[in-house]
Motif scaffolding. Structure first.
Motif, PDB file in Angstrom:
ATOM      1  N   GLN A 156       0.830  -1.205   0.000  1.00  0.00           N
ATOM      2  CA  GLN A 156       0.000   0.000   0.000  1.00  0.00           C
ATOM      3  C   GLN A 156       0.869   1.261   0.000  1.00  0.00           C
ATOM      4  OE1 GLN A 156      -4.098  -1.117   2.258  1.00  0.00           O
ATOM      5  NE2 GLN A 156      -2.403  -0.578   3.592  1.00  0.00           N
ATOM      6  N   VAL A 157       0.458   2.240  -0.781  1.00  0.00           N
ATOM      7  CA  VAL A 157       1.172   3.519  -0.791  1.00  0.00           C
ATOM      8  C   VAL A 157       0.211   4.619  -0.342  1.00  0.00           C
ATOM      9  CG1 VAL A 157       2.504   5.166  -2.153  1.00  0.00           C
ATOM     10  CG2 VAL A 157       2.723   2.714  -2.605  1.00  0.00           C
ATOM     11  N   HIS A 158      -0.627   5.114  -1.264  1.00  0.00           N
ATOM     12  CA  HIS A 158      -1.562   6.178  -0.892  1.00  0.00           C
ATOM     13  C   HIS A 158      -2.970   5.633  -0.649  1.00  0.00           C
ATOM     14  CE1 HIS A 158       1.495   9.140  -1.540  1.00  0.00           C
ATOM     15  NE2 HIS A 158       1.660   8.794  -2.812  1.00  0.00           N
ATOM     16  N   GLN A 159      -3.395   4.666  -1.471  1.00  0.00           N
ATOM     17  CA  GLN A 159      -4.693   4.051  -1.240  1.00  0.00           C
ATOM     18  C   GLN A 159      -4.596   3.091  -0.060  1.00  0.00           C
ATOM     19  OE1 GLN A 159      -3.057   3.914  -4.119  1.00  0.00           O
ATOM     20  NE2 GLN A 159      -4.277   4.949  -5.690  1.00  0.00           N
ATOM     21  N   LYS A 160      -5.524   3.227   0.889  1.00  0.00           N
ATOM     22  CA  LYS A 160      -5.498   2.396   2.094  1.00  0.00           C
ATOM     23  C   LYS A 160      -6.647   1.381   2.054  1.00  0.00           C
ATOM     24  CE  LYS A 160      -2.084   4.765   3.837  1.00  0.00           C
ATOM     25  NZ  LYS A 160      -0.747   4.196   3.973  1.00  0.00           N
ATOM     26  N   LYS A 161      -6.389   0.246   1.448  1.00  0.00           N
ATOM     27  CA  LYS A 161      -7.396  -0.798   1.390  1.00  0.00           C
ATOM     28  C   LYS A 161      -7.483  -1.553   2.708  1.00  0.00           C
ATOM     29  CE  LYS A 161      -8.817  -4.836  -1.310  1.00  0.00           C
ATOM     30  NZ  LYS A 161      -8.523  -5.691  -2.483  1.00  0.00           N
ATOM     31  N   TYR A 162      -6.345  -1.681   3.391  1.00  0.00           N
ATOM     32  CA  TYR A 162      -6.293  -2.425   4.652  1.00  0.00           C
ATOM     33  C   TYR A 162      -5.820  -1.516   5.788  1.00  0.00           C
ATOM     34  CZ  TYR A 162      -6.278  -6.271   1.280  1.00  0.00           C
ATOM     35  OH  TYR A 162      -6.579  -7.111   0.249  1.00  0.00           O
ATOM     36  N   ASN A 163      -6.392  -1.749   6.963  1.00  0.00           N
ATOM     37  CA  ASN A 163      -6.035  -0.972   8.150  1.00  0.00           C
ATOM     38  C   ASN A 163      -5.566  -1.896   9.264  1.00  0.00           C
ATOM     39  OD1 ASN A 163      -6.858   1.701   7.180  1.00  0.00           O
ATOM     40  ND2 ASN A 163      -8.934   0.865   7.228  1.00  0.00           N
ATOM     41  N   GLY A 164      -4.327  -2.302   9.202  1.00  0.00           N
ATOM     42  CA  GLY A 164      -3.765  -3.120  10.260  1.00  0.00           C
ATOM     43  C   GLY A 164      -3.823  -4.608   9.988  1.00  0.00           C
ATOM     44  N   ILE A 165      -3.192  -5.355  10.885  1.00  0.00           N
ATOM     45  CA  ILE A 165      -3.024  -6.804  10.701  1.00  0.00           C
ATOM     46  C   ILE A 165      -4.353  -7.546  10.731  1.00  0.00           C
ATOM     47  CG2 ILE A 165      -1.953  -8.874  11.676  1.00  0.00           C
ATOM     48  CD1 ILE A 165       0.231  -7.004  12.828  1.00  0.00           C
ATOM     49  N   TRP A 166      -5.153  -7.313  11.773  1.00  0.00           N
ATOM     50  CA  TRP A 166      -6.401  -8.066  11.922  1.00  0.00           C
ATOM     51  C   TRP A 166      -7.373  -7.739  10.792  1.00  0.00           C
ATOM     52  CZ3 TRP A 166      -7.987 -12.306  13.852  1.00  0.00           C
ATOM     53  CH2 TRP A 166      -9.357 -12.565  14.007  1.00  0.00           C
ATOM     54  N   ASN A 167      -7.450  -6.465  10.416  1.00  0.00           N
ATOM     55  CA  ASN A 167      -8.330  -6.053   9.327  1.00  0.00           C
ATOM     56  C   ASN A 167      -7.950  -6.757   8.030  1.00  0.00           C
ATOM     57  OD1 ASN A 167      -8.562  -3.653   6.953  1.00  0.00           O
ATOM     58  ND2 ASN A 167     -10.403  -4.038   8.163  1.00  0.00           N
ATOM     59  N   THR A 168      -6.651  -6.879   7.777  1.00  0.00           N
ATOM     60  CA  THR A 168      -6.178  -7.559   6.562  1.00  0.00           C
ATOM     61  C   THR A 168      -6.496  -9.049   6.612  1.00  0.00           C
ATOM     62  OG1 THR A 168      -4.338  -5.977   6.557  1.00  0.00           O
ATOM     63  CG2 THR A 168      -4.198  -7.823   5.022  1.00  0.00           C
TER      64      THR A 168
END
Length: 332
Positions: A156-168
Motif C-alpha cells: 500500500q502507498v496512498h490508497q489504504k485498502k487495509y487498516n492493520g493486521i487483523w483487518n487484513t
C-alpha cells in the motif's frame, strides 16, 4: 528416561583440555531455548533491514508509484512520498510473523539434524541440506498467512485498502474466496523454500566448519564460548561474514520463486495482472511479459543488499544467544 543435552554452567573455562562440571538440561528445555533464541534472532535480523524489505516488495510487484525507479532512487522516493515511516510500512505484521517463523525454523533445524543423522550415516553434508530444506518448509507452513498480510500492508502507498493486521486477515478471506486466499502463493513459497533454506543452512554450516578448522582463520575464532563450555566458536565479525555468504548463495538460488510468491500474494491488489493459477503459470507470465532481468530477477540487487546482512545478523545473533543461554555445542 528422557534424553538429556549437556551444557556447561556459566563459570569460565578455557579451551585447554580442562574439564568442567556439566549439568544436564532436558530435551524440552533445549527445544524451548532454541525456540526463543531463534525468534529473537529473526526479529533482530528483520528489523535491521526493514526499509530494504519494503522496497523489494514495491519493486518486485511493479507498484505503479515506484515501477520506474531503481534501488537507490526508489529508496529516496519512499521518503519523499511517504516519509520516514514509509520505510517500515508492514513491519508490524512482519514482527508478528517473524518471531514464530524464525523460532520454528531454528528449533526445527536442531531437531531435524538429530532426527535424520542416523539415516544418512556419515553423509553429514546431505543431512544438513535436507534438514535445512525441511526446516524452511515447516516454518512456512505455520506462518504463511502472516507473510501474506505483511506483503499486502507493505504494498500500500496512498490508497489504504487495509487498516492493520487483523483487518487484513479478515478482509482477504471475505473478499477473495475464503481462507484459501490467505495461502495464495503458498506453493511457490514451499517450492522456493526447498533450495533457499537448504542452501542457507548448509552453506552456513560448511563455511563455519571450514573457518573453525582452518589454521589461517584461528585468530578469527574465540576459544572460549560465552557460557564457559570451552567450545570453539567464531567471533562476531567472522560469523557475520559466514552468514552473509550463506545468505547470498541461498538468495541467488531461489529468487525467481520469491518473485512468483509476491506476485500471487498481491494479485488482489494489482488490477492489470491476470489471475495466477499456479507457480509455473506465474513464472511463465512474468518471463514472457517482462523477461529475465526486469521480471524474474527484478529487485534482486536490493535483495542482496537486504538478504546478506539479514542472514548474517540472524545466524550471528542465534549463535550468540545459544551461547548466552548455555546451549552452544561444537559443530558435528
Amino acid at each position: 528416561m528422557p534424553e538429556l543435552e549437556t551444557v556447561s554452567p556459566s563459570s569460565s573455562h578455557h579451551f585447554n583440555g580442562q574439564s568442567d562440571k556439566r549439568r544436564p538440561v532436558s530435551r524440552s528445555m533445549f527445544a524451548l531455548k532454541t525456540f526463543v533464541a531463534g525468534g529473537a534472532a529473526g526479529m533482530c535480523a528483520k528489523s535491521s533491514t526493514a526499509p530494504l524489505d519494503r522496497l523489494k516488495i514495491l519493486l518486485q510487484a511493479q507498484n505503479k508509484y515506484y515501477k520506474n525507479y531503481g534501488v537507490f532512487s526508489g529508496f529516496l522516493a519512499i521518503y519523499k512520498q511517504e516519509g520516514i515511516l514509509g520505510y517500515y510500512k508492514g513491519n508490524g505484521a512482519m514482527m508478528v510473523r517473524i518471531f514464530p517463523y524464525a523460532a520454528i525454523q531454528f528449533a526445527a533445524y536442531e531437531q531435524y539434524k538429530k532426527l535424520l543423522k542416523p539415516y544418512f550415516n556419515q553423509k553429514t553434508h546431505t543431512s544438513k541440506l535436507v534438514s535445512g530444506s525441511l526446516t524452511g518448509m515447516t516454518a512456512v507452513l505455520f506462518t504463511y498467512p502472516l507473510d501474506m498480510v505483511r506483503a499486502r500492508l507493505a504494498y500500500q502507498v496512498h490508497q489504504k485498502k487495509y487498516n492493520g493486521i487483523w483487518n487484513t486477515l479478515t478482509l482477504i478471506p471475505k473478499q477473495e474466496g475464503g481462507l484459501k486466499a490467505l495461502y495464495r502463493g503458498f506453493s511457490s513459497t514451499i517450492i522456493g523454500m526447498i533450495p533457499y533454506a537448504g542452501t542457507a543452512f548448509y552453506t552456513y554450516e560448511v563455511l563455519k566448519s571450514f573457518a573453525l578448522d582452518n589454521p589461517l582463520l584461528q585468530p578469527y575464532t574465540s576459544k572460549e564460548s560465552f557460557d564457559g563450555s570451552g567450545t570453539m566458536v567464531l567471533n562476531i565479525p567472522t560469523n557475520l561474514c559466514v552468514g552473509g555468504l550463506a545468505g547470498a548463495c541461498s538468495q541467488s538460488v531461489a529468487y525467481p520463486f520469491d518473485v512468483a510468491r509476491r506476485r500471487m500474494q498481491l494479485e488482489g491488489m494489482i488490477s492489470e495482472t491476470p489471475v495466477y493459477r499456479s507457480v509455473s503459470a506465474t513464472l511463465s507470465h512474468v518471463y514472457t511479459t517482462l523477461g529475465v532481468r526486469r521480471g524474474l530477477f527484478r529487485g534482486i540487487s536490493i535483495n542482496f543488499y537486504r538478504a546478506v546482512p539479514q542472514v548474517a545478523v540472524s545466524f550471528s545473533t542465534y549463535e550468540f544467544l545459544k551461547q548466552f543461554l548455555g546451549i552452544s555445542r561444537p559443530i558435528s
